[in-house]
Write an enzyme that holds these catalytic residues in place. Structure first.
Site, PDB file in Angstrom:
ATOM      1  N   GLY A 369     -40.601  39.528  98.627  1.00  0.00           N
ATOM      2  CA  GLY A 369     -41.980  39.118  98.453  1.00  0.00           C
ATOM      3  C   GLY A 369     -42.143  37.635  98.648  1.00  0.00           C
ATOM      4  O   GLY A 369     -41.163  36.896  98.831  1.00  0.00           O
ATOM      5  N   PRO A 370     -43.379  37.141  98.616  1.00  0.00           N
ATOM      6  CA  PRO A 370     -43.635  35.719  98.828  1.00  0.00           C
ATOM      7  C   PRO A 370     -42.966  34.844  97.772  1.00  0.00           C
ATOM      8  O   PRO A 370     -42.726  35.282  96.633  1.00  0.00           O
ATOM      9  CB  PRO A 370     -45.170  35.608  98.732  1.00  0.00           C
ATOM     10  CG  PRO A 370     -45.678  37.001  98.908  1.00  0.00           C
ATOM     11  CD  PRO A 370     -44.612  37.905  98.388  1.00  0.00           C
ATOM     12  N   SER A 371     -42.659  33.610  98.159  1.00  0.00           N
ATOM     13  CA  SER A 371     -42.084  32.661  97.201  1.00  0.00           C
ATOM     14  C   SER A 371     -43.074  32.423  96.064  1.00  0.00           C
ATOM     15  O   SER A 371     -44.294  32.400  96.278  1.00  0.00           O
ATOM     16  CB  SER A 371     -41.776  31.325  97.899  1.00  0.00           C
ATOM     17  OG  SER A 371     -40.794  31.513  98.893  1.00  0.00           O
ATOM     18  N   GLY A 372     -42.544  32.257  94.858  1.00  0.00           N
ATOM     19  CA  GLY A 372     -43.398  32.026  93.699  1.00  0.00           C
ATOM     20  C   GLY A 372     -43.955  33.291  93.097  1.00  0.00           C
ATOM     21  O   GLY A 372     -44.787  33.234  92.180  1.00  0.00           O
ATOM     22  N   GLY A 373     -43.501  34.439  93.600  1.00  0.00           N
ATOM     23  CA  GLY A 373     -44.033  35.700  93.084  1.00  0.00           C
ATOM     24  C   GLY A 373     -43.448  36.123  91.750  1.00  0.00           C
ATOM     25  O   GLY A 373     -43.990  37.001  91.089  1.00  0.00           O
ATOM     26  N   GLY A 374     -42.303  35.550  91.361  1.00  0.00           N
ATOM     27  CA  GLY A 374     -41.709  35.881  90.069  1.00  0.00           C
ATOM     28  C   GLY A 374     -40.345  36.520  90.160  1.00  0.00           C
ATOM     29  O   GLY A 374     -39.802  36.990  89.156  1.00  0.00           O
ATOM     30  N   LYS A 375     -39.734  36.538  91.355  1.00  0.00           N
ATOM     31  CA  LYS A 375     -38.436  37.197  91.517  1.00  0.00           C
ATOM     32  C   LYS A 375     -37.342  36.520  90.696  1.00  0.00           C
ATOM     33  O   LYS A 375     -36.564  37.182  90.002  1.00  0.00           O
ATOM     34  CB  LYS A 375     -38.050  37.218  93.011  1.00  0.00           C
ATOM     35  CG  LYS A 375     -39.051  37.950  93.896  1.00  0.00           C
ATOM     36  CD  LYS A 375     -38.586  38.032  95.339  1.00  0.00           C
ATOM     37  CE  LYS A 375     -38.554  36.660  96.015  1.00  0.00           C
ATOM     38  NZ  LYS A 375     -39.893  36.041  96.118  1.00  0.00           N
ATOM     39  N   GLU A 501     -30.082  35.527  96.775  1.00  0.00           N
ATOM     40  CA  GLU A 501     -29.989  35.047  98.158  1.00  0.00           C
ATOM     41  C   GLU A 501     -28.686  34.280  98.365  1.00  0.00           C
ATOM     42  O   GLU A 501     -28.657  33.093  98.708  1.00  0.00           O
ATOM     43  CB  GLU A 501     -31.189  34.168  98.494  1.00  0.00           C
ATOM     44  CG  GLU A 501     -31.407  33.946  99.980  1.00  0.00           C
ATOM     45  CD  GLU A 501     -31.569  35.250 100.751  1.00  0.00           C
ATOM     46  OE1 GLU A 501     -30.563  35.743 101.275  1.00  0.00           O
ATOM     47  OE2 GLU A 501     -32.699  35.771 100.820  1.00  0.00           O
TER      48      GLU A 501
END
Length: 576
Positions: A369-375, A501
């Site tokens: 998902g997009p960066s800053g999404g909470g992963k 990552e």
């Protein structure tokens, strides 16, 4: 916050330590003896002056005086050591308690607390307490005894002369009290500024490569010189007060000495006082004035120690990470489930909202998902760096909050994008965090290194496993650090593997080797992986797509290609 600590005055905090009472009592007793001996010296001097003759000097008398002075010196030295020992023991215990507490505080504490300030609390604040116990308390106690004894003897000898001399005491007190209060305020300010300056310097040095790569030398120079200047200003303000105290006390002392000499000289010439008594008066005057001048420093140090122990008590009163105790994590063959998990760092900014999914044993669960999404925050919750605001994380049907942190984290292997290394040797880093008993031998270390494709470059180093890798592993390449981290994970033999990552910052050759090592490591383990490049997760058993803190899709790669427009767009951009 533990309010008992927060409200605890500094002397109660000291009493809560294993205070070496016997050593402290012996040290103070020695100071009492030497003080009493010093009180007898003026009387002996008076008798020598009034009845002096060459015939009165004898070998036994001289030997006795010499022995008395030698004994006093020995007792004084022993007392100083015992008091220093007491101070060091108390401070060592305080530092130990603070260190144990800091290691068990939640990550959220360090998110908000500068590391330099924390270091200053452990080193500088406890050092202030040591100085109070070892140096200033003994001086204060001996000073009180000296003043009481000297004044008592002087009143017995000649009360009129004593009253003339005691005029200096209230004058000295009136001078010292306001100056002492001012000094205490300045000292507290210097403590806080020192902590802030230490934190700034530590941060700059730890990120020296970022600073140089950003051409930020001028900015850091300005910040550092600003801190140095503020420390200098506090030092100058302290020096001003000291420069006032010294001359004023000398002025008072000289005025009293002149008055005593003039008044005493008149009394001696009239025959109402002997010369020896006048000399004794002058000696006792020094025994009164000198302790009074040291009282200002004592009360200044006392105020500094109170401020320091308030900060020490604050740290000791912080609540540790929840879950220090609990059941053991028997998670073999059990699913990990997130049930409507929500989390926010602050009430105004929710990060994760109603996250739910299940990871079955042996599955690979990938987060995209997009960066800053909470992963990454989700990883932090799985590691229990933070606790969810609502919802539960379960292993089987047991909430992980009911398991001990040690037991839970022992089951997890973590490989990050930029794997952290501790200063020391390769061996130290492979064994980091493992129990001292039952540690793997070199054969197992080399076997793990082989599995992680790290044995080759380790053997190329002249010192092999004992190669020093520098602060944060700076002497190793990114690929080498990653492979050591993977070897460390092999040695831990975790049931759950977490990868953030892990190959993102590597060159193609290193990435291929690390990816192969990771594939070996993932076999038979439940794996959670954060991926910005979809090529690393297309074979995942389940991909959880997270946008703005919410799960917007779960499924295999091919399923999400059909059902999730945003994922499909990501795939088209990266996998074509």
């Amino acid at each position: 916050m533990d309010q008992n600590y927060e409200k605890q005055p500094f002397y109660q905090l000291l009493r809560s330590t294993r205070f070496p009472k016997a050593a402290m009592a012996a040290g103070l007793s020695g100071f009492l003896i030497t003080t009493l001996v010093s009180l007898a010296i003026p009387l002996l001097t008076r008798n020598l002056v009034d009845g002096f003759s060459v015939a009165s000097l004898s070998t036994p008398l001289i030997a006795g005086i010499a022995a008395a002075f030698l004994l006093q010196a020995v007792i004084s030295g022993l007392s100083s050591f015992l008091l220093s020992y007491s101070g060091q023991k108390v401070v060592a215990e305080l530092r130990g308690r603070m260190w144990r507490k800091l290691l068990r505080l939640p990550v959220s504490h360090f998110d908000n607390e500068p590391s330099g300030g924390t270091v200053s609390r452990i080193v500088n604040d406890t050092g202030i307490v040591r100085e109070l116990i070892s140096d200033h308390v003994p001086q204060f106690v001996s000073g009180i005894i000296s003043i009481i004894g000297a004044v008592t003897l002087l009143l017995i000898m000649d009360w009129k002369m004593t009253l003339v001399m005691l005029i200096s005491v209230p004058v000295t007190v009136l001078i010292m009290i306001p100056l002492g209060k001012r000094m205490a305020k300045i000292s507290r300010g210097m403590q806080d500024e020192t902590a802030a300056f230490s934190g700034s310097i530590q941060q700059t040095i730890s990120e020296i490569r970022l600073m140089k790569a950003s051409n930020a030398e001028a900015d850091e120079e300005k910040k550092g010189l600003g801190g140095i200047g503020r420390l200098m200003q506090f030092g100058l303000r302290e020096a001003k007060i000291i420069s006032v105290i010294g001359p004023l006390m000398n002025l008072v002392l000289m005025a009293v000495i002149v008055c005593i000499i003039v008044y005493g000289g008149i009394r001696v010439s009239s025959g109402s006082m002997s010369t020896g008594t006048l000399v004794a008066f002058l000696l006792y005057l020094f025994q009164i004035i000198m302790p009074v001048t040291s009282f200002a420093m004592f009360f200044t140090q006392l105020q500094k120690a109170k401020g320091a122990t308030e900060r020490i008590a604050h740290i000791l009163g912080l609540e540790p990470e929840p879950g220090q105790t609990g059941g053991s994590a028997d998670i073999g063959g059990k699913a990990v489930t997130l049930d409507r998990v929500s989390f926010s760092y602050s009430a105004e900014e929710p990060v994760l909202q109603e996250i739910s999914f299940t990871a079955n044993p042996g599955e690979m669960i990938a987060f995209a998902g997009p960066s800053g999404g909470g992963k990454s925050t989700l990883f932090s919750l799985l590691e229990r760096f933070y606790e969810p605001d609502s919802g539960m994380i379960l292993v089987g049907d047991v909430p992980i909050s009911e398991l001990s942190l040690e037991s839970w984290r022992r089951r997890i292997g973590y490989v990050a994008q930029d794997s952290s290394m501790m200063s020391g040797t390769i061996r130290d880093n492979l064994l980091y965090g493992m129990d001292s008993t039952g540690r793997p031998d070199d054969g197992k270390l080399w076997a793990a290194a082989e599995m992680a494709y790290a044995a080759g470059f380790i053997r190329d180093f002249p010192d092999g496993l004992d190669t020093e890798i520098g602060e944060r592993g700076i002497k190793l390449s990114g690929g080498q650090r990653q492979r050591i981290a993977i070897a460390r994970a092999f040695l831990r033999d975790p049931l759950i593997l977490m990868m953030d990552e892990a190959t993102a910052s590597l060159d193609s050759h290193s990435e291929a080797m690390v990816q192969e090592a990771l594939s070996r490591l993932m076999e038979g383990r439940t794996t959670f992986a954060i991926a910005h490049r979809l090529s690393t997760i297309v074979d995942a058993d389940k991909i959880v797509f997270i946008e703005e803190g919410r799960v917007t899709g779960i499924g295999k790669h091919k399923e999400l290609l059909k059902t999730h427009p945003v994922y499909r767009r990501y795939a088209e951009q990266q996998l074509v």
